[in-house]
Design a protein around this motif. Structure first.
Motif, PDB file in Angstrom:
ATOM      1  N   ALA A 112       0.835  -1.189   0.000  1.00 23.46           N
ATOM      2  CA  ALA A 112       0.000   0.000   0.000  1.00 23.46           C
ATOM      3  C   ALA A 112       0.872   1.241   0.000  1.00 23.46           C
ATOM      4  CB  ALA A 112      -0.905  -0.009   1.236  1.00 23.46           C
ATOM      5  N   ASP A 113       0.393   2.333  -0.683  1.00 20.47           N
ATOM      6  CA  ASP A 113       1.176   3.561  -0.665  1.00 20.47           C
ATOM      7  C   ASP A 113       1.085   4.259   0.683  1.00 20.47           C
ATOM      8  OD1 ASP A 113      -1.378   4.581  -0.747  1.00 20.47           O
ATOM      9  OD2 ASP A 113      -1.164   5.563  -2.690  1.00 20.47           O
ATOM     10  N   THR A 114       0.270   3.741   1.595  1.00 20.41           N
ATOM     11  CA  THR A 114       0.246   4.254   2.960  1.00 20.41           C
ATOM     12  C   THR A 114       1.373   3.673   3.801  1.00 20.41           C
ATOM     13  OG1 THR A 114      -1.308   2.521   3.650  1.00 20.41           O
ATOM     14  CG2 THR A 114      -2.252   4.597   2.893  1.00 20.41           C
ATOM     15  N   VAL A 115       2.151   2.764   3.217  1.00 17.64           N
ATOM     16  CA  VAL A 115       3.343   2.220   3.868  1.00 17.64           C
ATOM     17  C   VAL A 115       4.480   2.274   2.858  1.00 17.64           C
ATOM     18  CG1 VAL A 115       4.414   0.208   4.948  1.00 17.64           C
ATOM     19  CG2 VAL A 115       2.004   0.713   5.383  1.00 17.64           C
ATOM     20  N   LEU A 116       5.543   2.976   3.199  1.00 20.07           N
ATOM     21  CA  LEU A 116       6.705   3.084   2.329  1.00 20.07           C
ATOM     22  C   LEU A 116       7.829   2.225   2.883  1.00 20.07           C
ATOM     23  CD1 LEU A 116       6.721   6.973   1.824  1.00 20.07           C
ATOM     24  CD2 LEU A 116       5.552   5.229   0.451  1.00 20.07           C
ATOM     25  N   THR A 117       8.628   1.653   1.987  1.00 18.48           N
ATOM     26  CA  THR A 117       9.743   0.817   2.426  1.00 18.48           C
ATOM     27  C   THR A 117      11.023   1.236   1.728  1.00 18.48           C
ATOM     28  OG1 THR A 117       9.173  -0.827   0.742  1.00 18.48           O
ATOM     29  CG2 THR A 117       8.319  -1.193   2.964  1.00 18.48           C
ATOM     30  N   GLU A 118      12.115   1.023   2.444  1.00 20.55           N
ATOM     31  CA  GLU A 118      13.453   1.297   1.911  1.00 20.55           C
ATOM     32  C   GLU A 118      14.368   0.203   2.434  1.00 20.55           C
ATOM     33  OE1 GLU A 118      17.054   4.458   2.763  1.00 20.55           O
ATOM     34  OE2 GLU A 118      14.987   5.085   3.172  1.00 20.55           O
ATOM     35  N   PHE A 119      15.129  -0.398   1.551  1.00 16.29           N
ATOM     36  CA  PHE A 119      15.984  -1.515   1.936  1.00 16.29           C
ATOM     37  C   PHE A 119      17.416  -1.233   1.502  1.00 16.29           C
ATOM     38  CE2 PHE A 119      11.768  -3.272   0.818  1.00 16.29           C
ATOM     39  CZ  PHE A 119      11.387  -3.754   2.067  1.00 16.29           C
TER      40      PHE A 119
END
Length: 254
Positions: free
Chosen positions: A2-9
């Motif tokens: 969801a675009d309401t949760v952003l991730t970065e790895f």
């Protein structure tokens, strides 16, 4: 996702950001599903050692989205609980990077983490009793394991907030940051942890987390399998060789 949760790895660290600043990062169904999916990715990827959970726009999380709840949305994920996290945190370590409010379910998300880095201006609270409710997403279960019993009871029964400074003084918060710097400081802490052997980090988290409920005898029995796996790993051999050769170890996670 969801675009309401952003991730970065990257560099062994997963950063998971609740991205609903217009709703003070309140948790609706899509956001709960997004957090659960991000945690699944943290768990499944061998290149990731640790995660950070934070909120966008100067607020960590204000709890359940009551408007979405009235519309019939349920922010509880089966087997995972509120926000897709509180009943089943990852087996890998998780840091909560808190700016602003961590309120109600938001505080309970932070309590699901293993470490908390908080802005000096952050506040934590479970005000459910003020609204005729009960903090049932882990707050009442986890607070007495972290804070002195009487303080945990006071916070729970009055619904009044706890400042970051007081939370740090009583051991709930690991690091107090300047406003706006919680995520930066959480990244530094995560980098320290991510530089260690992945299998050893995961096993160590599980043993420390379990120790609060085990007797000594139960603890020694429970940690046996985890420790045996680590000792039999290639990383254990690499750690010993690197020490003897006076060089940095090259971990493989196996």
């Amino acid at each position: 996702m969801a675009d309401t949760v952003l991730t970065e790895f990257g560099d062994g660290v997963a950063v998971i950001t609740i991205n609903r600043p217009e709703a003070r990062n309140a948790i609706d169904r899509a956001t709960a599903e997004g957090i659960a999916a991000a945690v699944d990715e943290l768990e499944s990827r061998s290149d990731l050692v640790i995660g950070i959970l934070t909120g966008a726009g100067g607020t960590f999380c204000s709890g359940m989205d009551l408007k979405a709840f009235v519309r019939g949305e349920n922010p509880m994920i089966r087997g995972r609980g509120f926000g897709g996290l509180v009943e089943r945190p990852p087996t890998k370590p998780l840091i909560a990077a808190v700016e602003g409010w961590a309120l109600a379910g938001g505080f309970e998300l932070a309590l699901s983490a293993d470490l908390i880095v908080a802005s000096r201006a952050a506040k934590f609270g479970i005000p459910e009793v003020k609204r005729g409710l009960v903090a049932a997403a882990g707050g009442l279960l986890r607070l007495p394991k972290t804070l002195p019993y009487q303080l945990a009871m006071q916070i729970a029964l009055t619904g009044e907030p706890l400042s970051a400074e007081d939370a740090h003084r009583h051991g709930l918060v690991n690091i107090v940051s300047e406003p706006g710097a919680a995520l930066t400081d959480a990244r530094e802490l995560a980098a320290q942890i991510a530089g260690n052997a992945p299998l050893a980090v995961r096993a160590t988290k599980q043993i420390v987390a379990g120790a609060v409920r085990w007797t000594d005898a139960e603890g020694f029995a429970a940690q046996g399998a985890a420790v045996a796996e680590v000792l039999a790993s290639q990383d254990a051999q690499e750690g010993a060789r690197a020490f003897a050769e006076k060089r940095a170890p090259r971990w493989q996670g196996r």
